[in-house]
Motif scaffolding. Sequence first.
Motif, PDB file in Angstrom:
ATOM      1  N   LEU A  87       0.785  -1.193  -0.147  1.00 54.50           N
ATOM      2  CA  LEU A  87      -0.128   0.073  -0.121  1.00 54.50           C
ATOM      3  C   LEU A  87       0.843   1.188   0.014  1.00 54.50           C
ATOM      4  O   LEU A  87       1.934   1.342   0.523  1.00 54.50           O
ATOM      5  CB  LEU A  87      -0.838   0.127   1.296  1.00 54.50           C
ATOM      6  CG  LEU A  87      -1.865  -1.334   1.247  1.00 54.50           C
ATOM      7  CD1 LEU A  87      -2.556  -1.183   2.648  1.00 54.50           C
ATOM      8  CD2 LEU A  87      -2.793  -1.182   0.080  1.00 54.50           C
ATOM      9  N   PHE A  88       0.508   2.377  -0.596  1.00 57.15           N
ATOM     10  CA  PHE A  88       0.929   3.741  -0.418  1.00 57.15           C
ATOM     11  C   PHE A  88       0.958   4.234   0.699  1.00 57.15           C
ATOM     12  O   PHE A  88       0.063   4.510   1.068  1.00 57.15           O
ATOM     13  CB  PHE A  88       0.784   4.534  -1.506  1.00 57.15           C
ATOM     14  CG  PHE A  88       0.577   3.775  -3.266  1.00 57.15           C
ATOM     15  CD1 PHE A  88       1.753   3.283  -3.580  1.00 57.15           C
ATOM     16  CD2 PHE A  88      -0.464   4.196  -3.730  1.00 57.15           C
ATOM     17  CE1 PHE A  88       1.733   2.690  -4.692  1.00 57.15           C
ATOM     18  CE2 PHE A  88      -0.522   3.436  -5.153  1.00 57.15           C
ATOM     19  CZ  PHE A  88       0.535   2.795  -5.538  1.00 57.15           C
ATOM     20  N   PRO A  89       2.119   4.312   1.681  1.00 53.27           N
ATOM     21  CA  PRO A  89       2.087   4.499   2.989  1.00 53.27           C
ATOM     22  C   PRO A  89       1.731   6.062   3.588  1.00 53.27           C
ATOM     23  O   PRO A  89       1.279   6.228   4.591  1.00 53.27           O
ATOM     24  CB  PRO A  89       3.573   4.301   3.661  1.00 53.27           C
ATOM     25  CG  PRO A  89       4.531   4.447   2.482  1.00 53.27           C
ATOM     26  CD  PRO A  89       3.575   3.872   1.110  1.00 53.27           C
ATOM     27  N   HIS A  90       1.911   6.968   2.423  1.00 51.01           N
ATOM     28  CA  HIS A  90       1.638   8.491   2.509  1.00 51.01           C
ATOM     29  C   HIS A  90       0.223   8.791   2.297  1.00 51.01           C
ATOM     30  O   HIS A  90      -0.088  10.044   1.997  1.00 51.01           O
ATOM     31  CB  HIS A  90       2.623   9.280   1.688  1.00 51.01           C
ATOM     32  CG  HIS A  90       2.847   8.766   0.254  1.00 51.01           C
ATOM     33  ND1 HIS A  90       2.936   7.634  -0.272  1.00 51.01           N
ATOM     34  CD2 HIS A  90       2.565   9.632  -0.788  1.00 51.01           C
ATOM     35  CE1 HIS A  90       2.905   7.469  -1.457  1.00 51.01           C
ATOM     36  NE2 HIS A  90       2.539   8.874  -2.028  1.00 51.01           N
ATOM     37  N   MET A  91      -0.492   7.630   1.777  1.00 52.53           N
ATOM     38  CA  MET A  91      -1.803   8.106   1.412  1.00 52.53           C
ATOM     39  C   MET A  91      -2.892   7.155   2.267  1.00 52.53           C
ATOM     40  O   MET A  91      -2.592   6.093   2.732  1.00 52.53           O
ATOM     41  CB  MET A  91      -2.183   7.770  -0.006  1.00 52.53           C
ATOM     42  CG  MET A  91      -1.431   8.186  -1.040  1.00 52.53           C
ATOM     43  SD  MET A  91      -1.895   7.499  -2.781  1.00 52.53           S
ATOM     44  CE  MET A  91      -0.503   8.235  -3.704  1.00 52.53           C
ATOM     45  N   TYR A 106      -4.337   5.924   7.648  1.00 51.04           N
ATOM     46  CA  TYR A 106      -3.265   5.425   7.105  1.00 51.04           C
ATOM     47  C   TYR A 106      -3.034   4.160   7.215  1.00 51.04           C
ATOM     48  O   TYR A 106      -3.195   3.419   8.232  1.00 51.04           O
ATOM     49  CB  TYR A 106      -1.849   6.375   7.507  1.00 51.04           C
ATOM     50  CG  TYR A 106      -1.998   7.770   6.982  1.00 51.04           C
ATOM     51  CD1 TYR A 106      -1.658   7.982   5.661  1.00 51.04           C
ATOM     52  CD2 TYR A 106      -2.738   8.587   7.850  1.00 51.04           C
ATOM     53  CE1 TYR A 106      -1.757   9.495   5.087  1.00 51.04           C
ATOM     54  CE2 TYR A 106      -2.849  10.052   7.370  1.00 51.04           C
ATOM     55  CZ  TYR A 106      -2.462  10.330   6.110  1.00 51.04           C
ATOM     56  OH  TYR A 106      -2.389  11.568   5.558  1.00 51.04           O
TER      57      TYR A 106
END
Lengths: 240, 219
Positions: A88-92, A133
């Motif tokens: 998963l994209f951690p900053h989204m 998050y």
Amino acid sequence: MIKVKQVSKSFGKLEVLHSVSVEIAKGEVVALIGPSGSGKSTLLRCMNLLETPTKGKVYINNKEITSPKTDIMKVRQNVGMVFQHFHLFPHMTVIENMMYAPVKVKNMAKETAYQKATELLKRVGLSEKADVYPSRLSGGQKQRVAIARSLAMEPEIMLFDEPTSALDPEMVKEVLDVIKSLAHTGITMVIVTHEMGFAREVADRVCFLDGGRLVEEASPGEFFAKPKSERLKKFLEKVL
Amino acid sequence: MNLQFGQIAPSLPYILGGLWVTLQFTLLSAFFGFLWGAILSLFKISNIAILKWFGIVYTSVFRGTPLILQLAIIYFATPQLMGYDIPALQAGVIAFALNSAAYISETIRAGILAVDKGQREAAMSLGVPYRRMMLDIIMPQAFKNILPALVNESIALLKESALVSTIGVADLLRRANIVSAQTFLYFEPLLFVGLVYYLLVMSLTWAARGLERRLRVSD
């Protein structure tokens, strides 16, 4: 739907796939099984060209994706992939993860993407996590979001690369249940897995790889009850 | 010891006038240096041999020679070679940006390589094109990790901007020197600009802390 034709793949001198051919029909659920290093993940990754075959051809919907003329990005929009370690994209946030590709790649309207993502989240039982998050999720939850993220692109094909191998045992079931719910809904699925019970229950066909070769393939009933090759017999003795 | 801060008091507004000059050099250089550094870092990780090679040679040249030499070459040699009378602001910003880009490109390159390669694969499997993937997925994660190193670089730029006093720009340091020459007092004006530089660096540090805290909400 997917046609793999005599595909070989080498990393330097190491040949991990040796002339493997497989055909997968639309809507079919195929499980790839085999010992570590047998090449099953590599075979799966050749189906969306995350690995480029050294030899052989791969077709999706009768289109040769191994041809340099093919726009592979376009093909990948139609082939979802779920990884062992989720990615998963951690900053989204969860919902941003799910909306990103539909909005930015497919140019879907934001409202439509949002609605779609919300529906999918509900389907994987994580509605209340939309604005969280990924770091706040358990492994099983992350994987369910990853599956939902792929589904948000409305792919015709889903590739699963050991989707439960990195999970705590108690979280395996929730992920398998989500995958099961997708099977036989028209989506074509290829699953690399070590979960034999799951393969038997969900797959229409099971393929056994060993040493980079496709050794045996059969319907799950036959595959587990009447293995033909010695190698598969031995393997099943150990894992069942 | 006999310090006479009272004597330089009338000159303090003049010295402080250099604050804007120093900031102007720093901000412009940091902006262009970061931009050019980001592009160079992409050159370095690309598969195209010529770009890669350019990035490596570029860095070795700009890291391998003194900044003050680069500044002098750009300021004094440009009119000689091209007949263009380059303004000091332009020369300074170009020299600092070119120089710091060499350092920043290495920092960004390391930051990009440190992002889990699964992120790239996930983006690729969703059909995200390279440019979008870099801008939206990889760079934001890399940026978060290298923020402390980028702050270091900005602080270095702020202090190195004092080199423009050698090409006749009236920045903080240069103004302090002028006041020294007028009043025959050295310690007081120099100590004063030292304090100003220090406060600037401190506010930069604090701003960066705040930014870092904001970036950590996803942890």
